[in-house]
Scaffold this motif. Structure first.
Motif, PDB file in Angstrom:
ATOM      1  N   LEU A   2      65.833 -15.667  31.273  1.00  0.00           N
ATOM      2  CA  LEU A   2      66.162 -15.740  29.844  1.00  0.00           C
ATOM      3  C   LEU A   2      67.108 -16.900  29.562  1.00  0.00           C
ATOM      4  O   LEU A   2      68.146 -17.040  30.211  1.00  0.00           O
ATOM      5  CB  LEU A   2      66.809 -14.436  29.388  1.00  0.00           C
ATOM      6  CG  LEU A   2      65.912 -13.191  29.411  1.00  0.00           C
ATOM      7  CD1 LEU A   2      66.746 -11.933  29.172  1.00  0.00           C
ATOM      8  CD2 LEU A   2      64.806 -13.302  28.363  1.00  0.00           C
ATOM      9  N   ASN A   3      66.758 -17.716  28.573  1.00  0.00           N
ATOM     10  CA  ASN A   3      67.622 -18.810  28.134  1.00  0.00           C
ATOM     11  C   ASN A   3      68.631 -18.342  27.093  1.00  0.00           C
ATOM     12  O   ASN A   3      69.722 -18.902  26.976  1.00  0.00           O
ATOM     13  CB  ASN A   3      66.783 -19.946  27.547  1.00  0.00           C
ATOM     14  CG  ASN A   3      65.789 -20.502  28.539  1.00  0.00           C
ATOM     15  OD1 ASN A   3      66.136 -20.783  29.681  1.00  0.00           O
ATOM     16  ND2 ASN A   3      64.545 -20.653  28.116  1.00  0.00           N
ATOM     17  N   VAL A   4      68.240 -17.349  26.308  1.00  0.00           N
ATOM     18  CA  VAL A   4      69.122 -16.750  25.316  1.00  0.00           C
ATOM     19  C   VAL A   4      69.152 -15.250  25.598  1.00  0.00           C
ATOM     20  O   VAL A   4      68.111 -14.601  25.608  1.00  0.00           O
ATOM     21  CB  VAL A   4      68.620 -17.007  23.877  1.00  0.00           C
ATOM     22  CG1 VAL A   4      69.493 -16.272  22.858  1.00  0.00           C
ATOM     23  CG2 VAL A   4      68.606 -18.506  23.578  1.00  0.00           C
ATOM     24  N   ALA A   5      70.349 -14.713  25.846  1.00  0.00           N
ATOM     25  CA  ALA A   5      70.419 -13.306  26.250  1.00  0.00           C
ATOM     26  C   ALA A   5      71.758 -12.691  25.867  1.00  0.00           C
ATOM     27  O   ALA A   5      72.787 -13.366  25.826  1.00  0.00           O
ATOM     28  CB  ALA A   5      70.210 -13.180  27.761  1.00  0.00           C
ATOM     29  N   GLY A   6      71.711 -11.403  25.614  1.00  0.00           N
ATOM     30  CA  GLY A   6      72.919 -10.607  25.468  1.00  0.00           C
ATOM     31  C   GLY A   6      73.051  -9.763  26.724  1.00  0.00           C
ATOM     32  O   GLY A   6      72.213  -8.903  26.976  1.00  0.00           O
ATOM     33  N   VAL A   7      74.059 -10.047  27.526  1.00  0.00           N
ATOM     34  CA  VAL A   7      74.240  -9.327  28.787  1.00  0.00           C
ATOM     35  C   VAL A   7      75.356  -8.309  28.609  1.00  0.00           C
ATOM     36  O   VAL A   7      76.495  -8.671  28.255  1.00  0.00           O
ATOM     37  CB  VAL A   7      74.582 -10.294  29.940  1.00  0.00           C
ATOM     38  CG1 VAL A   7      74.732  -9.523  31.254  1.00  0.00           C
ATOM     39  CG2 VAL A   7      73.498 -11.362  30.072  1.00  0.00           C
ATOM     40  N   ASP A   8      75.039  -7.040  28.841  1.00  0.00           N
ATOM     41  CA  ASP A   8      76.022  -5.971  28.708  1.00  0.00           C
ATOM     42  C   ASP A   8      76.607  -5.650  30.076  1.00  0.00           C
ATOM     43  O   ASP A   8      75.877  -5.362  31.029  1.00  0.00           O
ATOM     44  CB  ASP A   8      75.373  -4.726  28.107  1.00  0.00           C
ATOM     45  CG  ASP A   8      74.930  -4.949  26.673  1.00  0.00           C
ATOM     46  OD1 ASP A   8      75.442  -5.881  26.033  1.00  0.00           O
ATOM     47  OD2 ASP A   8      74.064  -4.189  26.196  1.00  0.00           O
ATOM     48  N   LEU A   9      77.931  -5.715  30.138  1.00  0.00           N
ATOM     49  CA  LEU A   9      78.673  -5.500  31.380  1.00  0.00           C
ATOM     50  C   LEU A   9      79.678  -4.368  31.208  1.00  0.00           C
ATOM     51  O   LEU A   9      80.072  -4.036  30.087  1.00  0.00           O
ATOM     52  CB  LEU A   9      79.450  -6.756  31.782  1.00  0.00           C
ATOM     53  CG  LEU A   9      78.703  -8.074  31.920  1.00  0.00           C
ATOM     54  CD1 LEU A   9      79.666  -9.232  31.758  1.00  0.00           C
ATOM     55  CD2 LEU A   9      78.034  -8.151  33.277  1.00  0.00           C
ATOM     56  N   MET A  10      80.090  -3.817  32.330  1.00  0.00           N
ATOM     57  CA  MET A  10      81.153  -2.821  32.319  1.00  0.00           C
ATOM     58  C   MET A  10      82.127  -3.142  33.447  1.00  0.00           C
ATOM     59  O   MET A  10      81.728  -3.596  34.519  1.00  0.00           O
ATOM     60  CB  MET A  10      80.555  -1.419  32.496  1.00  0.00           C
ATOM     61  CG  MET A  10      81.502  -0.293  32.177  1.00  0.00           C
ATOM     62  SD  MET A  10      80.644   1.316  32.098  1.00  0.00           S
ATOM     63  CE  MET A  10      80.062   1.285  30.399  1.00  0.00           C
ATOM     64  N   ARG A  11      83.408  -2.922  33.183  1.00  0.00           N
ATOM     65  CA  ARG A  11      84.439  -3.161  34.196  1.00  0.00           C
ATOM     66  C   ARG A  11      84.626  -1.898  35.032  1.00  0.00           C
ATOM     67  O   ARG A  11      85.036  -0.860  34.527  1.00  0.00           O
ATOM     68  CB  ARG A  11      85.744  -3.557  33.518  1.00  0.00           C
ATOM     69  CG  ARG A  11      85.687  -4.962  32.946  1.00  0.00           C
ATOM     70  CD  ARG A  11      86.868  -5.298  32.059  1.00  0.00           C
ATOM     71  NE  ARG A  11      86.888  -6.724  31.738  1.00  0.00           N
ATOM     72  CZ  ARG A  11      87.636  -7.257  30.786  1.00  0.00           C
ATOM     73  NH1 ARG A  11      88.423  -6.491  30.053  1.00  0.00           N
ATOM     74  NH2 ARG A  11      87.601  -8.569  30.560  1.00  0.00           N
ATOM     75  N   SER A  12      84.306  -2.012  36.315  1.00  0.00           N
ATOM     76  CA  SER A  12      84.442  -0.872  37.226  1.00  0.00           C
ATOM     77  C   SER A  12      85.484  -1.178  38.296  1.00  0.00           C
ATOM     78  O   SER A  12      85.970  -2.311  38.394  1.00  0.00           O
ATOM     79  CB  SER A  12      83.096  -0.568  37.891  1.00  0.00           C
ATOM     80  OG  SER A  12      82.810  -1.520  38.900  1.00  0.00           O
ATOM     81  N   ASN A  13      85.821  -0.170  39.083  1.00  0.00           N
ATOM     82  CA  ASN A  13      86.795  -0.362  40.161  1.00  0.00           C
ATOM     83  C   ASN A  13      86.302  -1.331  41.228  1.00  0.00           C
ATOM     84  O   ASN A  13      87.098  -1.848  42.006  1.00  0.00           O
ATOM     85  CB  ASN A  13      87.138   0.984  40.805  1.00  0.00           C
ATOM     86  CG  ASN A  13      87.992   1.848  39.886  1.00  0.00           C
ATOM     87  OD1 ASN A  13      88.697   1.347  39.024  1.00  0.00           O
ATOM     88  ND2 ASN A  13      87.912   3.166  40.054  1.00  0.00           N
TER      89      ASN A  13
END
Length: 302
Positions: free
Chosen positions: A242-253
């Motif tokens: 993907l050249n244009v993307a919304g990446v959803d992340l989460m902060r984990s231990n």
């Protein structure tokens, strides 16, 4: 250049902003309802007809394909590709990202950090599904869900068994994932254009909910990503093509984990929260990558 934005509704915020950004930079823009496109499959002469006439002289397309119309939408994008038109995201990349299971498998194969995830077909394997992700609480997700719909937090093993059993009785495909408690009901949306994260925001769930989607009442604020988070977002988009993307992340231990990669990320939340003109960033990317093709085409006609 002549651009086509594939969208079902010209009044949607994302569609309007992309059009405004393109026109401000001198481009000719047309909004095309991809469900009204007629695909002409002819040897050596692929074409698309729209509104009773052939859709010609398009230099680039910006696909804004809704999740419920992925099959036909990607067929239209693929036809544009066969016509030599540059897409911001190609049809194969869109299909990869829309299949959540396939996307997770591809990301896992490349070592991208993910929540521990399990998948099964039979309701006889519910115990295994839950135990593989470390036991309750667990998050149960419909593969076809969007914007937080079809996502349930099962706080006990019994609740997980009930939810999974109910979904499977409806013949729905589901993922079971570990619940990352330390994230505190927050996640991150990183907006990737090309090989850059152009904007990022943290979304926090509304009181009493664990889903951080702004559409469901969550709140958002602008944040600065860590180098590790920025690298994870760019890498996830690149792996899926993907050249244009919304990446959803989460902060984990154990560091950032990728939840999902969206091929048609909305602009309203990210632009309103961060103040970044994301639409202009997308148009600039098109100019840099489709502009050479458009120039060469114009020279041939001269």
């Amino acid at each position: 250049m002549k651009l086509a934005i594939l969208s079902r509704n010209s009044q949607l915020y994302s569609t309007r902003r992309l059009r405004e950004a393109a026109e401000q930079r001198g481009h000719e823009v047309r909004i095309v309802d991809y469900l009204r496109c007629v695909i002409d499959i002819t040897s050596h002469r692929p074409a698309i007809h729209y509104g009773g006439s052939r859709l010609d002289a398009v230099d680039a397309v910006v696909p804004r394909i809704g999740a419920t119309h992925t099959f036909y939408g990607t067929a239209v994008v693929r036809q544009f590709e066969m016509m030599g038109v540059y897409p911001t995201n190609d049809s194969q990349a869109i299909s990869r990202s829309r299949d959540k299971l396939r996307a997770l498998q591809l990301l896992a194969a490349e070592g991208v950090g993910l929540p521990v995830t399990s998948f099964a077909h039979s309701t006889k394997d519910i115990d295994g599904l839950v135990s593989l992700v470390g036991g309750a609480p667990v998050v149960v997700k419909l593969l076809e869900g969007t914007q937080g719909m079809g996502v349930v937090l099962a706080e006990t093993k019994k609740a997980a068994e009930s939810v999974i059993g109910a979904f499977r009785q409806l013949n729905a495909n589901i993922l079971v994932q570990e619940f990352i408690k330390e994230a505190g009901g927050s996640d991150i949306r990183a907006f990737v254009v090309g090989n850059r994260v152009v904007a990022a925001m943290e979304r926090t769930a509304a009181p009493g909910d664990f889903r951080s989607n702004v559409h469901r009442g969550g709140e958002a604020r602008r944040i600065r990503l860590t180098p590790e988070e920025r690298a994870a977002a760019k890498r996830a988009a690149k792996i899926l093509g993907l050249n244009v993307a919304g990446v959803d992340l989460m902060r984990s231990n154990h560091g950032p984990v990728v939840l999902e990669v969206n091929s048609s990320p909305g602009l309203e939340g990210i632009e309103t929260t961060t103040g970044v003109d994301v639409a202009a960033k997308v148009i600039e990317y098109i100019e840099a990558n489709a502009g050479v093709r458009a120039t060469n085409r114009a020279r041939k006609k001269a």
